[in-house]
Design an enzyme around this catalytic site. Sequence first.
Site, PDB file in Angstrom:
ATOM      1  N   ASP A  77      -9.097  -4.550  -6.165  1.00 48.31           N
ATOM      2  CA  ASP A  77      -8.730  -3.659  -5.052  1.00 48.31           C
ATOM      3  C   ASP A  77      -9.804  -2.582  -4.879  1.00 48.31           C
ATOM      4  O   ASP A  77     -10.136  -1.869  -5.819  1.00 48.31           O
ATOM      5  CB  ASP A  77      -7.369  -3.016  -5.341  1.00 48.31           C
ATOM      6  CG  ASP A  77      -6.769  -2.332  -4.124  1.00 48.31           C
ATOM      7  OD1 ASP A  77      -7.529  -1.926  -3.226  1.00 48.31           O
ATOM      8  OD2 ASP A  77      -5.545  -2.193  -4.065  1.00 48.31           O
ATOM      9  N   HIS A 125      -7.586  -5.332  -1.556  1.00 45.74           N
ATOM     10  CA  HIS A 125      -6.365  -4.658  -1.133  1.00 45.74           C
ATOM     11  C   HIS A 125      -5.436  -5.609  -0.359  1.00 45.74           C
ATOM     12  O   HIS A 125      -4.221  -5.530  -0.481  1.00 45.74           O
ATOM     13  CB  HIS A 125      -6.718  -3.446  -0.275  1.00 45.74           C
ATOM     14  CG  HIS A 125      -5.582  -2.495  -0.084  1.00 45.74           C
ATOM     15  ND1 HIS A 125      -4.936  -1.889  -1.141  1.00 45.74           N
ATOM     16  CD2 HIS A 125      -4.973  -2.037   1.043  1.00 45.74           C
ATOM     17  CE1 HIS A 125      -3.979  -1.099  -0.673  1.00 45.74           C
ATOM     18  NE2 HIS A 125      -3.974  -1.178   0.638  1.00 45.74           N
ATOM     19  N   SER A 149       0.835  -1.193   0.000  1.00 47.74           N
ATOM     20  CA  SER A 149       0.000   0.000   0.000  1.00 47.74           C
ATOM     21  C   SER A 149       0.877   1.252   0.000  1.00 47.74           C
ATOM     22  O   SER A 149       1.609   1.489  -0.955  1.00 47.74           O
ATOM     23  CB  SER A 149      -0.957  -0.039   1.192  1.00 47.74           C
ATOM     24  OG  SER A 149      -1.978   0.935   1.067  1.00 47.74           O
TER      25      SER A 149
END
Length: 804
Positions: free
Chosen positions: A737, A771, A664
């Site tokens: 995501d 994610h 991330s």
Amino acid sequence: MLHQPAWSQSAADDNGYKMPPAEVAAIVDTPATPAVSLSPTREFVMLMHRASLPGIIELAQPELRLAGIRINPRTNGPSRSASFTNFELVDMSTGETMAVTGLPENPALGSLSWSPDGSRFAFTHTSLSGIELWIGSVADQSVQLVPGVQVNDTYFGSSLGWHPSSERLYVRAVPADRGAAPQPELAPRGPVIQENIGRASPARTYQDMLANEHDEDLFEYYFTSQIIEVEAQRLSLRPIGESGIIRSMAPAPGGEFLMVAFTDRPFSYTVPASRFPLRTEIWDTDGNRVETVAEIPLQDEIPIGFNATSEGPRSITWRNDAPATVVWVEAQDEGNPRITADTRDIVFMQEVPFTGAPDVMARLEYRFSGIMWGHENLALVRERWFDNRNERMWRVAPENLRGSQQLVWDRNYEDIYNDPGNPQMRMNDAGYSVLNTDDSGFGLFLTAIGASDEGNRPFLDRFDVTNGETERLWQSESPFYEVAVTMLDNSGNLIVTQRESQTVPPNYFLRNLQAGSEIALTRFEHPNPDLRDVRRELITYERADGVPLSGTLLLPPGYNPETDGRLPLMVWAYPREFRSADAAGQRSDSPYRFVNIGYWGPQWLITQGYAVLDAATMPIVGEGDKEPNDTFIEQLVMNSEAAINAVADMGIADPNRAAIGGHSYGAFMVAHVLGNSDLFRAGIARSGAYNRSLTPFGFQREQRTIWDDTDLYITMSPFFNAHNIRHPILLIHGDADNNSGTFPMQSERLFQAIQGLGGTARLVMLPHESHGYRARESVMHMLWETLRWLDTFVKNAEEITEAN
């Protein structure tokens, strides 16, 4: 330029999911430590055994993405959620573990909810066609299905709520008569049109928004619920009130009323369901409306900023220690942090039924951030302000408000070394959380991690809110890392702790501090006995400007630098912003934590001959008038260079064979460091964002928009620096995501840029993954890709030479 070793593979190499080495796969398949849930009376603990990683077939189930929420239309619940496979009860007085009988076959258990008196518990079970409701008895350790109820678990938050009597349970259920799901029309009725005339409606980058009228119909269909009252003993059912898109429900502590919050039309195509119109009502227990607390319109004009909020009533809840008093907050600055105001928020409360004007409970200069209830003469109100990282705690007397707002503390919340701690709470007879105070009613019990230059040493203090005096009751001691989880009395003598050491995993203990005795409540074994001898060390070092840094160094079992030589190094990190160098340099770990070799981070690489610097601190400091991101890249490079040098100076790492990795915002960091330095041979970047023009209204902790500072957004975008990413980068991303800003397109576009410019990159898109990656096949393949990339470009990179 740098000459890289050839990356050679055939198309067949990319067919299908791959498996990492057996010792790495074994780490993935190691059973996870059970979760625990303490009963309200603190007599029992429920051990909840976690399910293993699901197969990709589970993630491939039908999924609807509506208003920022992903659901499975077959079950009317979340499409991606963890579950439990078994429950066990532990008697707190003896440590005896008892099996829970009658559980469903092939269990996928979740949403455990204790009755206020601790005699029962409810939970859900997700079957192939819906979410069932089950109720269990502590007395006979058995459970049974509640027939005739399908739980609607589409909205966030619990779908279950116990009546304070513990005899009834309220359930957010699928309406029995809702019919078939709406079907799309063969041809559209017309174009999808959005319009804005002169209104400022800024919004951060959201995903999975509604896109057309059919999406609106689907959202209304699947999110509409009916409240069902379940009689816990006989399992009889009774519908309560009108059906609707019920966002939340909560029985009043006194048991006479229900607070029900509805989502109403009009919906929006630009903001998620949490910002849709909200109507909050008070019902009696027969479902008749008694009061309408607030009707909040669509919240699509909230200003940009971390202290921005909506206008009108918000944070509407019950007062936990009163029979039926409603509490809410209203902004006094239009919810806009850029407006100068002496009072930002006012906290109001009013007893049901509403008569006259509400009482003002507190006036706050900062933004409201929570209330902890105690009794008629004690409640704690917290306020925070992002720009200066400050928080204040106020003491108020709910039944004697005149002049009762008194300051308890005023502190910088980034300063963890001087954190006084968080008050211990207990469940009252109504099942609501209240302050656990001593016999005086004003002695609180505070717990904190006890951060210091020597590492974290958690503690339990008694704190007198009347005079600010503090008494240390207990503190963790080496060679253990021990945390006070909860208290079983109001003296701080009987406590439940979670204890671990470098070689013993976390377990729970009942401790009598006065007698110096303890009872082991759990006996979890080492999940990877073969890795018991892994060396783990919390190291400290400094970057070039003197800011202290730290990280957790892990080395392969049996490694000896004198005989085994230097190792390739993986640095794994996640940047964090600070307003002061002092706060940035504070340590936040302990040398006595359990050495848990996991697969999600980089720890597993020690089994493959790598040294790992995990959680390497990457502070980005902005002091005075400077914002942290004004020198983001320079500070990243300083942090990275210091990390490599620290491990190299110990004689462990080969500084010419170092890699950097992150997930991330950590992936964002990787692309920046590779594009602005020659420190690392390669990088692993998972689920990142690389083009800040795609997040124009702010990102991470940046409050400025792209129109406030266009140059900043370009500088903060690795995409615009792709021509300088000269070292190999492995980009991994879930193709589904849904995290704000990290669109799958972010990795695709960066890869295309590097490819077009002749750089070295590989893009791996994981099917059906969000994610974080959930499927066993996805995780195994992620590890295989990572190891192959690192072995090729880092471990075996001695032949890489510098050429003119």
